[in-house]
Design a protein around this motif. Structure first.
Motif, PDB file in Angstrom:
ATOM      1  N   TYR A   1       0.845  -1.182   0.000  1.00  0.00           N
ATOM      2  CA  TYR A   1       0.000   0.000   0.000  1.00  0.00           C
ATOM      3  C   TYR A   1       0.887   1.240   0.000  1.00  0.00           C
ATOM      4  CZ  TYR A   1      -3.562  -3.338   1.265  1.00  0.00           C
ATOM      5  OH  TYR A   1      -4.408  -4.423   1.261  1.00  0.00           O
TER       6      TYR A   1
ATOM      7  N   SER B   1      -7.441   2.853  -5.708  1.00  0.00           N
ATOM      8  CA  SER B   1      -8.706   2.850  -4.956  1.00  0.00           C
ATOM      9  C   SER B   1      -9.679   3.897  -5.474  1.00  0.00           C
ATOM     10  CB  SER B   1      -8.445   3.106  -3.465  1.00  0.00           C
ATOM     11  OG  SER B   1      -7.521   2.183  -2.965  1.00  0.00           O
TER      12      SER B   1
ATOM     13  N   ASP C   1      -1.539  -1.004  -4.085  1.00  0.00           N
ATOM     14  CA  ASP C   1      -2.665  -0.061  -4.012  1.00  0.00           C
ATOM     15  C   ASP C   1      -2.162   1.290  -3.551  1.00  0.00           C
ATOM     16  OD1 ASP C   1      -5.222   1.082  -3.861  1.00  0.00           O
ATOM     17  OD2 ASP C   1      -5.617   0.243  -1.885  1.00  0.00           O
TER      18      ASP C   1
END
Length: 92
Positions: A8, A35, A78
Protein backbone atom coordinates in the motif's frame (compact mmCIF):
# COMPACT_ATOMS: atom_id res chain seq x y z
CA UNK A 1 -0.06 -15.55 -6.44
CA UNK A 2 -2.08 -16.71 -3.47
CA UNK A 3 0.82 -16.23 -1.04
CA UNK A 4 1.75 -12.78 -2.33
CA UNK A 5 1.57 -9.86 0.06
CA UNK A 6 -0.06 -6.54 -0.75
CA UNK A 7 1.78 -3.24 -0.90
CA UNK A 8 0.00 0.00 0.00
CA UNK A 9 1.40 3.36 -1.05
CA UNK A 10 0.21 6.20 1.18
CA UNK A 11 0.85 9.90 0.81
CA UNK A 12 -0.62 13.26 -0.10
CA UNK A 13 -2.06 14.00 -3.52
CA UNK A 14 0.48 14.65 -6.24
CA UNK A 15 3.53 12.94 -4.76
CA UNK A 16 3.66 10.14 -7.34
CA UNK A 17 1.86 7.21 -5.71
CA UNK A 18 0.26 6.18 -9.00
CA UNK A 19 3.46 6.51 -11.04
CA UNK A 20 5.55 4.62 -8.48
CA UNK A 21 2.79 2.09 -7.87
CA UNK A 22 2.47 1.17 -11.54
CA UNK A 23 6.24 0.79 -11.91
CA UNK A 24 6.52 -1.21 -8.69
CA UNK A 25 3.65 -3.51 -9.67
CA UNK A 26 5.18 -4.12 -13.09
CA UNK A 27 8.61 -4.79 -11.60
CA UNK A 28 7.19 -7.24 -9.03
CA UNK A 29 4.64 -8.74 -11.46
CA UNK A 30 1.75 -7.69 -9.22
CA UNK A 31 -1.55 -6.02 -10.13
CA UNK A 32 -1.77 -2.26 -9.66
CA UNK A 33 -5.01 -0.98 -8.13
CA UNK A 34 -6.04 2.65 -7.67
CA UNK A 35 -8.71 2.85 -4.96
CA UNK A 36 -10.05 6.15 -6.29
CA UNK A 37 -10.36 4.73 -9.81
CA UNK A 38 -12.22 1.69 -8.45
CA UNK A 39 -14.65 3.95 -6.58
CA UNK A 40 -15.23 6.05 -9.71
CA UNK A 41 -15.86 2.94 -11.79
CA UNK A 42 -18.42 1.58 -9.35
CA UNK A 43 -20.25 4.83 -8.75
CA UNK A 44 -20.06 6.16 -12.29
CA UNK A 45 -19.01 9.60 -11.06
CA UNK A 46 -15.76 11.37 -10.23
CA UNK A 47 -14.30 11.65 -6.76
CA UNK A 48 -14.97 15.42 -6.99
CA UNK A 49 -18.66 14.72 -7.56
CA UNK A 50 -18.78 12.39 -4.56
CA UNK A 51 -17.20 15.16 -2.44
CA UNK A 52 -19.74 17.68 -3.78
CA UNK A 53 -22.73 15.46 -3.02
CA UNK A 54 -21.65 13.48 0.05
CA UNK A 55 -18.84 15.58 1.48
CA UNK A 56 -15.54 14.27 2.77
CA UNK A 57 -17.20 11.95 5.29
CA UNK A 58 -19.21 10.27 2.55
CA UNK A 59 -16.15 9.82 0.39
CA UNK A 60 -14.05 8.50 3.28
CA UNK A 61 -16.73 5.93 4.10
CA UNK A 62 -16.65 4.74 0.49
CA UNK A 63 -12.85 4.71 0.57
CA UNK A 64 -12.75 2.64 3.76
CA UNK A 65 -15.16 0.08 2.27
CA UNK A 66 -13.13 -0.10 -0.95
CA UNK A 67 -9.78 -0.51 0.79
CA UNK A 68 -11.26 -3.15 3.10
CA UNK A 69 -12.48 -5.05 0.04
CA UNK A 70 -9.15 -4.68 -1.76
CA UNK A 71 -7.29 -5.91 1.34
CA UNK A 72 -8.96 -9.29 0.77
CA UNK A 73 -7.12 -9.63 -2.55
CA UNK A 74 -3.56 -10.89 -2.63
CA UNK A 75 -0.64 -9.66 -4.68
CA UNK A 76 -1.68 -6.06 -5.33
CA UNK A 77 -0.08 -2.64 -5.14
CA UNK A 78 -2.66 -0.06 -4.01
CA UNK A 79 -2.42 3.71 -3.71
CA UNK A 80 -4.64 5.45 -1.22
CA UNK A 81 -5.03 8.71 0.62
CA UNK A 82 -3.19 9.66 3.77
CA UNK A 83 -6.39 9.70 5.82
CA UNK A 84 -6.68 5.93 6.09
CA UNK A 85 -4.70 3.79 8.45
CA UNK A 86 -4.71 0.14 9.42
CA UNK A 87 -7.43 0.69 12.04
CA UNK A 88 -9.87 1.52 9.21
CA UNK A 89 -9.37 -1.82 7.47
CA UNK A 90 -11.27 -4.76 8.88
CA UNK A 91 -9.60 -8.08 8.29
CA UNK A 92 -11.30 -11.44 8.54
Amino acid sequence: MTNAKNIYLVGPMGVGKTTIGKALAKNLTLDFVDSDFEIEQRTGVTISTIFDIEGEDGFRNREIRMVTELAERKGIVDRKSTRLNSSHVKRS
